[in-house]
Design an enzyme around this catalytic site. Structure first.
Site, short mmCIF file in Angstrom:
data_model
loop_
_atom_site.label_atom_id
_atom_site.label_comp_id
_atom_site.label_asym_id
_atom_site.label_seq_id
_atom_site.Cartn_x
_atom_site.Cartn_y
_atom_site.Cartn_z
N GLU A 111 43.47 20.06 37.01
CA GLU A 111 42.20 20.49 36.83
C GLU A 111 41.00 19.54 37.66
O GLU A 111 40.36 20.27 38.47
CB GLU A 111 41.55 20.77 35.46
N GLU B 33 47.31 25.26 44.03
CA GLU B 33 47.99 24.80 42.75
C GLU B 33 48.90 23.67 43.10
O GLU B 33 48.91 22.71 42.37
CB GLU B 33 48.76 26.03 42.34
#
Length: 271
Positions: A146, A209
Site C-alpha cells: 500500500e 499492482e
C-alpha cells in the site's frame, strides 16, 4: 492492495474498491480541472512520470470519499487488531521513502478481506483481512504494497490515463458524428469507452499492482520482516477464494503471476 490483496480474494472487496475509485473520480471531476499533462519528477523515486493532476489537489479531492467511507463503516481506535496494524505500519512506513510523513491509518471493522491506500497518505485495513493473514510478516507485505502505491503515485497515474482515454474517445465520437457517415456517435462513444478501459486503464492497474508488490518487498526487508511471506500471502488469498475474473477484465494480476514475480525478485535481490 487499492492493493487489493484483497479484492480478488473477495468479490465484495472488489466492489468496495470500485466504489472508492468511483467516488474519487467523481470528486476529481467536480473539483479539479485537467491540466495540460506533462512529465514531472517523482520526489520519492526520482523518476519522470506523466501526470495531469497536482498531488495536493488529488489529496484534497479524495478527502470526501475517505470521510464517507469512515461514516459508513465502523472503525477501531483501540484493541489488539488496532494495535497490531499500527505497530506493523510504523515499521513499514519508517522503512519507506515516505518515512517521517503523517499518515491516517484506519482499521475498518468489516468482514471484507481488503486493504487500500488513497491520495493524501490515507490507508485503510479491514478486520476481515487481519483475520485471514497468518502472521505479521504477511500483514507487512500488505502494508508495504500500500505504501508503494503512494510512493509511485499510482492513483495520479491511473486518473491521468483514465482522463486521457476518456477525452480521446469523446473526440473520436464527435468526429464521427460530424462526418456524415451515418454512424451513431453514442455507439462509438460506448464502444470506445470499453476499449479504452480494457486497453489502457486495466493493463496499467495490473502493472501498478506488480510494481507495488516488488517495492513492498523492499520495504518489508528494510523493516525486518521475512519477504517470503509475500509469496505465502498470495497462496492464502487463493485458498480463501478460487473464483476470479478473467485476467484481461481484472484490475489485479493473477495471484500465480504475482507469486512468481515476487519469488523471482527475492532471488534476484538475494533476500
Amino acid at each position: 492492495m487499492a492493493v487489493n490483496t484483497k479484492a480478488e480474494a473477495n468479490p465484495r472487496g472488489t466492489r468496495t474498491q470500485d466504489k472508492l475509485h468511483r467516488k474519487l473520480f467523481v470528486a476529481l471531476a467536480g473539483s479539479l480541472t485537467l491540466a495540460a499533462a506533462a512529465c514531472s519528477v517523482n520526489p520519492y523515486t526520482g523518476e519522470q512520470q506523466f501526470a495531469a493532476y497536482d498531488d495536493a489537489q488529488l489529496s484534497q479531492a479524495s478527502a470526501q470519499a475517505w470521510q464517507q467511507l469512515q461514516a459508513q463503516t465502523p472503525t477501531l481506535s483501540s484493541g489488539s487488531q488496532y494495535n497490531r496494524v499500527q505497530s506493523v505500519w510504523r515499521r513499514i512506513a519508517a522503512a519507506s521513502p515516505k518515512a517521517g510523513e503523517q499518515w491516517d491509518v484506519q482499521v475498518f471493522n468489516s468482514e471484507e478481506v481488503n486493504a487500500f491506500v488513497m491520495p493524501g497518505n490515507r490507508v485503510g485495513v479491514y478486520t476481515g483481512l487481519l483475520n485471514l493473514v497468518e502472521n505479521d510478516d504477511q500483514l507487512a507485505a500488505v502494508l508495504g504494497h500500500e505504501v508503494a502505491h503512494a510512493i509511485y503515485r499510482h492513483a495520479n497515474q491511473r486518473a491521468t490515463r483514465a482522463a486521457a482515454a476518456s477525452t480521446a474517445v469523446q473526440i473520436g465520437a464527435a468526429a464521427v458524428g460530424s462526418s456524415g457517415l451515418g454512424v451513431d456517435p453514442n455507439q462509438v462513444n460506448a464502444l470506445g469507452s470499453v476499449a479504452a478501459n480494457l486497453g489502457v486503464v486495466l493493463p496499467y492497474s495490473r502493472n501498478a499492482e506488480l510494481e507495488a508488490d516488488l517495492a513492498g518487498v523492499d520495504y518489508m526487508v528494510r523493516a525486518g520482516y521475512d519477504p517470503r511471506a509475500a509469496i505465502r500471502l498470495w497462496e492464502v488469498m487463493q485458498q480463501a477464494n478460487n473464483t476470479r475474473t478473467a485476467d484481461f477484465l481484472s484490475t489485479h494480476p493473477n495471484p500465480d503471476v504475482r507469486q512468481q514475480r515476487i519469488r523471482d525478485y527475492i532471488q534476484q535481490k538475494g533476500y
